[in-house]
Design a protein around this motif. Structure first.
Motif, PDB file in Angstrom:
ATOM      1  N   ALA A  99       0.825  -1.209   0.000  1.00 38.06           N
ATOM      2  CA  ALA A  99       0.000   0.000   0.000  1.00 38.06           C
ATOM      3  C   ALA A  99       0.862   1.263   0.000  1.00 38.06           C
ATOM      4  N   CYS A 100       2.060   1.181   0.555  1.00 36.65           N
ATOM      5  CA  CYS A 100       2.982   2.329   0.577  1.00 36.65           C
ATOM      6  C   CYS A 100       3.734   2.506  -0.744  1.00 36.65           C
ATOM      7  N   GLY A 101       3.552   1.586  -1.667  1.00 37.34           N
ATOM      8  CA  GLY A 101       4.280   1.665  -2.925  1.00 37.34           C
ATOM      9  C   GLY A 101       5.679   1.121  -2.859  1.00 37.34           C
ATOM     10  N   LEU A 102       5.924   0.228  -1.890  1.00 36.30           N
ATOM     11  CA  LEU A 102       7.271  -0.335  -1.703  1.00 36.30           C
ATOM     12  C   LEU A 102       7.283  -1.844  -1.909  1.00 36.30           C
ATOM     13  N   GLY A 103       6.328  -2.359  -2.646  1.00 36.99           N
ATOM     14  CA  GLY A 103       6.252  -3.793  -2.874  1.00 36.99           C
ATOM     15  C   GLY A 103       7.417  -4.349  -3.670  1.00 36.99           C
ATOM     16  N   ASP A 104       8.142  -3.469  -4.374  1.00 38.65           N
ATOM     17  CA  ASP A 104       9.291  -3.912  -5.176  1.00 38.65           C
ATOM     18  C   ASP A 104      10.619  -3.599  -4.494  1.00 38.65           C
ATOM     19  N   LEU A 105      10.586  -3.315  -3.194  1.00 39.38           N
ATOM     20  CA  LEU A 105      11.803  -2.907  -2.490  1.00 39.38           C
ATOM     21  C   LEU A 105      12.779  -4.062  -2.297  1.00 39.38           C
ATOM     22  N   GLY A 106      12.278  -5.284  -2.241  1.00 37.30           N
ATOM     23  CA  GLY A 106      13.143  -6.444  -2.041  1.00 37.30           C
ATOM     24  C   GLY A 106      12.409  -7.719  -2.366  1.00 37.30           C
ATOM     25  N   ARG A 107      13.066  -8.864  -2.149  1.00 37.81           N
ATOM     26  CA  ARG A 107      12.480 -10.176  -2.416  1.00 37.81           C
ATOM     27  C   ARG A 107      12.380 -10.946  -1.103  1.00 37.81           C
ATOM     28  N   PRO A 108      11.205 -10.978  -0.495  1.00 35.67           N
ATOM     29  CA  PRO A 108      11.092 -11.654   0.801  1.00 35.67           C
ATOM     30  C   PRO A 108      11.373 -13.153   0.747  1.00 35.67           C
ATOM     31  N   GLU A 109      11.001 -13.809  -0.356  1.00 34.30           N
ATOM     32  CA  GLU A 109      11.195 -15.253  -0.434  1.00 34.30           C
ATOM     33  C   GLU A 109      12.681 -15.597  -0.430  1.00 34.30           C
ATOM     34  N   GLY A 110      13.051 -16.554   0.424  1.00 35.96           N
ATOM     35  CA  GLY A 110      14.446 -16.967   0.490  1.00 35.96           C
ATOM     36  C   GLY A 110      15.344 -15.987   1.201  1.00 35.96           C
ATOM     37  N   TYR A 111      14.760 -15.075   1.973  1.00 32.91           N
ATOM     38  CA  TYR A 111      15.541 -14.005   2.602  1.00 32.91           C
ATOM     39  C   TYR A 111      16.580 -14.545   3.584  1.00 32.91           C
ATOM     40  N   VAL A 112      16.180 -15.521   4.409  1.00 33.78           N
ATOM     41  CA  VAL A 112      17.104 -16.039   5.420  1.00 33.78           C
ATOM     42  C   VAL A 112      18.345 -16.627   4.753  1.00 33.78           C
ATOM     43  N   GLN A 113      18.138 -17.456   3.754  1.00 36.17           N
ATOM     44  CA  GLN A 113      19.267 -18.096   3.070  1.00 36.17           C
ATOM     45  C   GLN A 113      20.159 -17.049   2.394  1.00 36.17           C
ATOM     46  N   ARG A 114      19.550 -16.040   1.771  1.00 37.40           N
ATOM     47  CA  ARG A 114      20.344 -15.015   1.084  1.00 37.40           C
ATOM     48  C   ARG A 114      21.165 -14.199   2.067  1.00 37.40           C
ATOM     49  N   GLN A 115      20.614 -13.948   3.249  1.00 36.82           N
ATOM     50  CA  GLN A 115      21.374 -13.181   4.229  1.00 36.82           C
ATOM     51  C   GLN A 115      22.588 -13.952   4.740  1.00 36.82           C
ATOM     52  N   ILE A 116      22.408 -15.232   4.991  1.00 38.35           N
ATOM     53  CA  ILE A 116      23.527 -16.027   5.497  1.00 38.35           C
ATOM     54  C   ILE A 116      24.620 -16.150   4.433  1.00 38.35           C
ATOM     55  N   SER A 117      24.238 -16.508   3.236  1.00 38.77           N
ATOM     56  CA  SER A 117      25.245 -16.653   2.175  1.00 38.77           C
ATOM     57  C   SER A 117      25.810 -15.294   1.760  1.00 38.77           C
ATOM     58  N   GLY A 118      24.945 -14.273   1.724  1.00 35.64           N
ATOM     59  CA  GLY A 118      25.397 -12.955   1.292  1.00 35.64           C
ATOM     60  C   GLY A 118      26.385 -12.332   2.259  1.00 35.64           C
ATOM     61  N   TRP A 119      26.112 -12.439   3.572  1.00 34.80           N
ATOM     62  CA  TRP A 119      27.040 -11.856   4.531  1.00 34.80           C
ATOM     63  C   TRP A 119      28.330 -12.653   4.615  1.00 34.80           C
ATOM     64  N   SER A 120      28.258 -13.950   4.378  1.00 34.75           N
ATOM     65  CA  SER A 120      29.478 -14.743   4.337  1.00 34.75           C
ATOM     66  C   SER A 120      30.361 -14.301   3.173  1.00 34.75           C
ATOM     67  N   GLU A 121      29.740 -14.066   2.034  1.00 36.77           N
ATOM     68  CA  GLU A 121      30.496 -13.612   0.863  1.00 36.77           C
ATOM     69  C   GLU A 121      31.070 -12.216   1.085  1.00 36.77           C
ATOM     70  N   ARG A 122      30.247 -11.317   1.626  1.00 36.85           N
ATOM     71  CA  ARG A 122      30.729  -9.957   1.862  1.00 36.85           C
ATOM     72  C   ARG A 122      31.861  -9.937   2.877  1.00 36.85           C
TER      73      ARG A 122
ATOM     74  N   TRP B 257      35.958 -16.629  11.137  1.00 37.69           N
ATOM     75  CA  TRP B 257      34.563 -16.909  11.485  1.00 37.69           C
ATOM     76  C   TRP B 257      34.070 -18.240  10.902  1.00 37.69           C
ATOM     77  N   GLN B 258      34.924 -19.175  10.614  1.00 36.33           N
ATOM     78  CA  GLN B 258      34.509 -20.385   9.915  1.00 36.33           C
ATOM     79  C   GLN B 258      33.506 -21.217  10.709  1.00 36.33           C
ATOM     80  N   ALA B 259      33.757 -21.430  12.005  1.00 34.06           N
ATOM     81  CA  ALA B 259      32.859 -22.266  12.804  1.00 34.06           C
ATOM     82  C   ALA B 259      31.468 -21.649  12.898  1.00 34.06           C
ATOM     83  N   VAL B 260      31.411 -20.337  13.063  1.00 32.77           N
ATOM     84  CA  VAL B 260      30.117 -19.655  13.169  1.00 32.77           C
ATOM     85  C   VAL B 260      29.387 -19.699  11.832  1.00 32.77           C
ATOM     86  N   ARG B 261      30.097 -19.467  10.760  1.00 29.71           N
ATOM     87  CA  ARG B 261      29.461 -19.506   9.437  1.00 29.71           C
ATOM     88  C   ARG B 261      28.856 -20.878   9.162  1.00 29.71           C
TER      89      ARG B 261
END
Length: 355
Positions: free
Chosen positions: A157-180, A192-196
Motif C-alpha cells: 500500500a505504501c508503494g514499496l512492494g518492489d523494495l526487495g524479495r522476501p522469499e528466500g531471505y534467510v538463506q540469502r542473508q547467510i550466504s550474502g554476509w558470508s560472501e561480503r 569466522w569459519q565455525a560460526v558460518r
C-alpha cells in the motif's frame, strides 16, 4: 548542556563544499536565503550526515562515505524513495525534499531531508532526563513497539512492494554476509569459519510474515520527543532497508543490545543505554517482541548469532576502508578488536545453544 542531538565540527577528509551545494539547493527547495552554516553529526560510520543551518530553516544532507563503497550500498536514490513512500504507513520517517544525481555538484549523489529535532540516546541515559527504572522500561517497550509497528506496515500500500524479495531471505542473508565478509577480509581479521558453518546448518525457514526490515534499528537511530522523552518521534538511517524476514531484523537489533549482565569487554562495545536499570534483557526483548507481534521466536540463538555475524561483517567492511587508507577516521582503527570480540560472543552462544 542541551539534550537535543547536536552537530559538531566536520571530520578531516569529510568536508562539504557549501558554495557548490547552496546554488543547487536554492534551485530545488523554495524559500532558502542566505548561506548555510555547515556542521556534521558525529554518529554513524557509513553514510555521512551534515546539518545545514539556513536563516529560516534547518536541513540535513546525506551523502555516501569517501573511499571504498560496497556494491549496491549507499544508494541515495533508494533511501530517498523509502523515506517519501514509507511515511504514509510509518509516520516516523523524516520528509525528504530533493535527491541530487549530478555528481558534479558534490562529487557524489546526495539527498536532503527535514531535520527532526529531538533527543538521540548514545551510550548512557542523560541524568537530566530523570528517568527511573519504571520509566526506562516504558521507553524500552516503546522502542520495541515501534519496531513491531514497522514490521506490520502494509508495504504494498505504501508503494514499496518492489523494495526487495522476501522469499528466500534467510538463506540469502547467510550466504550474502558470508560472501561480503570474505571480500572484506584483512590479514589481521578472524575467519569466522565455525560460526558460518553453524549458521548454515541451523538455518530456519523464512517466517510466515514478510515485512519492511530496517536493518539498523537501535536507540541512536531513533529520536525522542524533547518534551516527553519516553515518546519516539522519528526513526533514522534507512539506507539498509529492504523487504524480508522480520525475525532477522530482530536479530540485528539484539546484536546491538548489550545488557547489564554482559562482561566488561562486551560493555566496551555498547553504543546505547541498553544496560540501564529498567531496560529489558535480550531474552525479555525477544519475548516482548513475540507477544506484541504475534510471531514466535523459536530460534532465538540463531537470530542473535546471525545478528552478531552480520554486525561483524559491517564492522569489517568499515575497517577494510581504514586498513587500506580510504578513510582517515581514527575511530575505525579499533574495529578489528570489535570484530574479534563479536566472534567470541557468537561462539559462546553456540556452545550453550540447544539448537
Amino acid at each position: 548542556m542541551p539534550l537535543t542531538d547536536s552537530s559538531t565540527g566536520i571530520r578531516a577528509g569529510e568536508e562539504l563544499d557549501i558554495d557548490r551545494v547552496d546554488p543547487y539547493l536554492k534551485r530545488h527547495i523554495p524559500g532558502l536565503t542566505g548561506t548555510a552554516r555547515v556542521s556534521q553529526f558525529p554518529g554513524g560510520a557509513s553514510n555521512l550526515t551534515y546539518l545545514l543551518q539556513y536563516p529560516e530553516r534547518e536541513l540535513v544532507l546525506r551523502r555516501p562515505p569517501f573511499g571504498h563503497k560496497a556494491r549496491s550500498a549507499h544508494d541515495m536514490g533508494r533511501e530517498f524513495r523509502i523515506l517519501n513512500r514509507l511515511n504514509s504507513g510509518f509516520p516516523y520517517c523524516p520528509k525528504a525534499y530533493v535527491h541530487c544525481t549530478d555528481e558534479a555538484v558534490l562529487g557524489a549523489e546526495f539527498y536532503v531531508m527535514e531535520r527532526v529535532e529531538g533527543i538521540i540516546l548514545r551510550a548512557e541515559l542523560p541524568p537530566e532526563l530523570g528517568l527511573d527504572a519504571a520509566q526506562t522500561q516504558v521507553l524500552c517497550k516503546s522502542f520495541i513497539d515501534k519496531l513491531v509497528d514497522l514490521h506490520q506496515v502494509d508495504y504494498v500500500a505504501c508503494g514499496l512492494g518492489d523494495l526487495g524479495r522476501p522469499e528466500g531471505y534467510v538463506q540469502r542473508q547467510i550466504s550474502g554476509w558470508s560472501e561480503r565478509y570474505s571480500k572484506a577480509l584483512t590479514p589481521d581479521a578472524p575467519q569466522w569459519q565455525a560460526v558460518r558453518q553453524w549458521l548454515e546448518d541451523k538455518m530456519p525457514a523464512d517466517s510466515q510474515r514478510s515485512a519492511i526490515v530496517h536493518n539498523d534499528y537501535r536507540f541512536d537511530n531513533v529520536i525522542l520527543d524533547p518534551h516527553n522523552p519516553m515518546n519516539i518521534i522519528g526513526v533514522l538511517d534507512w539506507e539498509l532497508t529492504t523487504l524480508g524476514d522480520p525475525l532477522m531484523d530482530l536479530g540485528n537489533t539484539l546484536a546491538y543490545w548489550v545488557e547489564a549482565g554482559d562482561p566488561a569487554p562486551v560493555q566496551l562495545t555498547r553504543r546505547q543505554p541498553s544496560h540501564a536499570p529498567g531496560m529489558l534483557t535480550r531474552r525479555q526483548f525477544a519475548d516482548y517482541y513475540a507477544e506484541r507481534s504475534g510471531l514466535a521466536v523459536d530460534n532465538y540463538d540463531f537470530y542473535y548469532t546471525y545478528g552478531l555475524f552480520r554486525l561483524a561483517g559491517i564492522v569489517q567492511q568499515i575497517y577494510y576502508r581504514f586498513f587500506h587508507g580510504q578513510t582517515q577516521d581514527k575511530r575505525f582503527a579499533q574495529f578489528i578488536h570489535m570484530n574479534r570480540l563479536l566472534e567470541q560472543m557468537s561462539l559462546a552462544v553456540i556452545r550453550q545453544s540447544s539448537l
